[in-house]
Design an enzyme around this catalytic site. Structure first.
Site: not given
Ligand SMILES: O=C(O)CCC(=O)C(=O)O
Ligand SMILES: [Fe+2]
Length: 570
Positions: A480, A426, A424, A405
């Site tokens: 995070h 992961d 959230h 992503k």
């Molecule tokens: O942009 C970030 O450093 C974290 C993004 C994130 O936590 C996610 O896409 O699940």
């Molecule tokens: Fe994330």
């Protein structure tokens, strides 16, 4: 000569009596003090318990309608904005008390008049109330910045004031309240009928969140804080021939400690070259620089179940979150299962750089799982986690999945009103993050948000839900979020490393389940876990607290205890 005098107060007997009566008084005094202080303590704890259980969610505002009328006469131009907002108090047991409310409006950053006071309002629980304001501004000349006749103006309507909560007869302290709404209006002239299209359509308003803000400011604050995400050099596992200062045992202990305490670490010595990381960054940045129609050729459609592709969350989403990002999401590994039609054809290096990065991350994932296994079960059991995540079977259907992503966070003029990605955890086993050096990632540690520093050359690794489950909670799935900022675009590349969705049952490793430490998670497939989390997320009401930062931290923690948040596509 007798020392006994006629004064009864001076006799030793009386003296002793007087001592005993004073110590009796003292004891009584002490008792009163103890009773008083324990009553005060009980009342305080009762109030605290009441507050913690009934802690209110902040009111939600939406713009009902707004009109703008322009009256040009010989001497002045008078602009009148008429705005109506609804306020909803979502709480079951708390009345909202609004005070010192003031409404104002601006166009293109220019205030339209001095604003107008609004009367105080007491709003019972679950109540909807309408706040309306008539805002007048007058200038001697017709403002050159005002849209041409028939043109549309994006007005900003703002309400500022104070909010207190009333629960039974207890009233909280005052919290600042700022509500921002955007009204798209077509101004009409004073002679025109109102219906001639000057009204804006209803829309949600944003409530300022004390905990958000510019990622650069947060990082600067962080530099004075003693806590930083651990950096671990794992080269003894990936570059055994390199000059290593660390023994494998030290690496295992450092990774174990970071995964248990933080659930996140920067890894150095991962063996991925700076050149490959630069190619990946350049390819991703070039994709997001394409015109919108070129990116939309890869558009996803989450409502139709097509999660892979290019998507955008530059708006308040269905659950009330104001996420401020574009993203590109697709399967990266196993290559044979990837839908390459969704991999951008431009820039030309996208496919080669991304595919090579995927191959290298797959190797790093194996090495880290071996280190983390050894941290749980000892050096002889380094294969335990990967075996469990793949059912010990070879072949694409059982291999770990890597999903990429790329998050693109545009500059945000008001970072205190938006968030790049909401808090959230992961769902993956591990997530690997590379970024363009612009701050934004915050992780939760010991009740505080810690902003990740740029540690050049390293990759950030998150422990995700799947690993927390397998480790029976010994490793922490890190909460995070991504902040935005006013100054620079942030881009992050996140690779989610997951078990295959249906083939593997996620459950604590049998060796980690004992009578002292029973299983903390019920078995489910990865897909079931993901579905359950998404379901919970959509059930959840958004909470937009107008609280001070430390109060917010506690509130956030409470929300997190309920649900670590979900993520649609990881
Ligand atoms: O942009 C970030 O450093 C974290 C993004 C994130 O936590 C996610 O896409 O699940
Ligand atoms: Fe994330």
């Amino acid at each position: 000569m007798s020392l006994i005098t006629g004064d009864p107060e001076q006799s030793p007997r009386d003296c002793s009596r007087s001592r005993s009566s004073s110590s009796g008084k003292h004891r009584r005094g002490c008792r009163v003090l103890i009773v008083a202080s324990s009553t005060a303590a009980s009342l305080a704890s009762l109030a605290l318990i009441l507050w913690l259980t009934l802690r209110p969610s902040s009111p939600r505002f939406s713009l009902l309608a707004a009109t703008a009328t322009v009256d040009d006469d010989a001497s002045a131009t008078i602009i009148v904005v008429d705005a109506a907002l609804t306020a909803h108090n979502p709480n079951a047991h708390a009345t909202a008390l609004y005070g010192q409310l003031r409404a104002s409006a601006s166009y293109a950053g220019v205030p339209l008049g001095a604003g107008a006071p609004l009367p105080p309002l007491e709003q019972p629980d679950q109540d909807d109330a309408v706040l309306s304001a008539l805002l007048t501004s007058s200038s001697s000349t017709s403002p050159s910045w005002w849209p041409a006749p028939g043109g549309r103006a994006l007005l900003r309507v703002r309400i500022e004031g104070q909010l207190r909560w009333k629960v039974a007869s207890w009233v909280s302290g005052r919290h600042g309240l700022t509500v921002d709404c955007v009204a798209a209006v077509v101004p009409s002239s004073a002679g025109q009928q109102q219906q001639q299209g000057s009204s804006s359509s209803p829309s949600q308003c944003a409530t300022q969140r004390a905990d958000l803000g510019d990622a650069f400011d947060q990082l600067a604050r962080n530099h004075t804080a003693p806590r930083t995400i651990p950096v671990v050099d794992i080269s003894p596992f990936l570059l055994p021939l390199a000059d290593n200062n660390n023994s494998p045992e030290c690496v295992v202990e450092a990774v174990r400690a970071a995964a248990a305490d933080w659930g996140v670490m920067h890894i150095a010595g991962h063996g991925i070259t700076a050149d490959l990381m630069d190619r990946l960054r350049a390819a991703g940045a070039a994709f997001f620089a394409l015109p919108i129609h070129a990116k939309e050729a890869y558009a996803n459609d989450p409502a139709a179940g097509r999660l892979q592709g290019y998507g955008s969350r530059l708006a308040t989403n269905a659950s009330g979150e104001r996420e401020w990002e574009d993203y590109l999401f697709h399967l990266l590994h196993p290559d044979a299962l990837a839908d390459h039609a969704l991999w951008p054809a431009h820039p030309p290096d996208y496919v080669a750089a991304t595919r090579e990065f995927g191959r290298r991350i797959r190797e790093v994932a194996s090495a880290l799982l071996a280190i983390l296994s050894a941290g749980l079960l000892g050096p002889a059991r380094g294969d335990a986690l990967e075996k469990e995540l793949t059912r010990g079977r070879a072949g694409d259907d059982h291999d770990l999945r890597l999903q990429l992503k790329i998050n693109y966070y545009p500059r945000c003029p008001q970072p205190e009103l938006a968030v790049g990605v909401e808090a959230h955890t992961d769902v993956s086993a591990l997530s690997f993050i590379l970024h363009n050096g612009v701050p934004g990632l915050q992780v939760r540690h010991a009740g505080r948000w810690v902003t990740a520093r740029d540690e050049p050359g390293t990759i950030i690794v998150h422990v995700g839900d799947a690993l927390e489950i397998l480790s029976n909670g010994r490793y922490t799935s890190v909460l995070h979020r991504g902040l935005v900022n006013r100054e620079a675009v942030r881009v992050s590349w996140v690779v989610f490393c997951e078990p295959p969705p249906d083939a593997v049952l996620l459950r604590p490793l049998p060796d980690l389940v004992t009578t002292d430490q029973p299983a903390r998670f019920t078995p489910s497939t990865f897909k079931q876990h993901l579905d359950r989390k998404l379901f919970k997320k959509h059930q959840r009401q958004p909470v937009l607290p107008p609280l001070s930062p430390h109060e917010h931290d506690e509130q956030q923690q409470q929300e997190e205890d309920l649900d670590g948040g979900g993520h649609q596509i990881n």
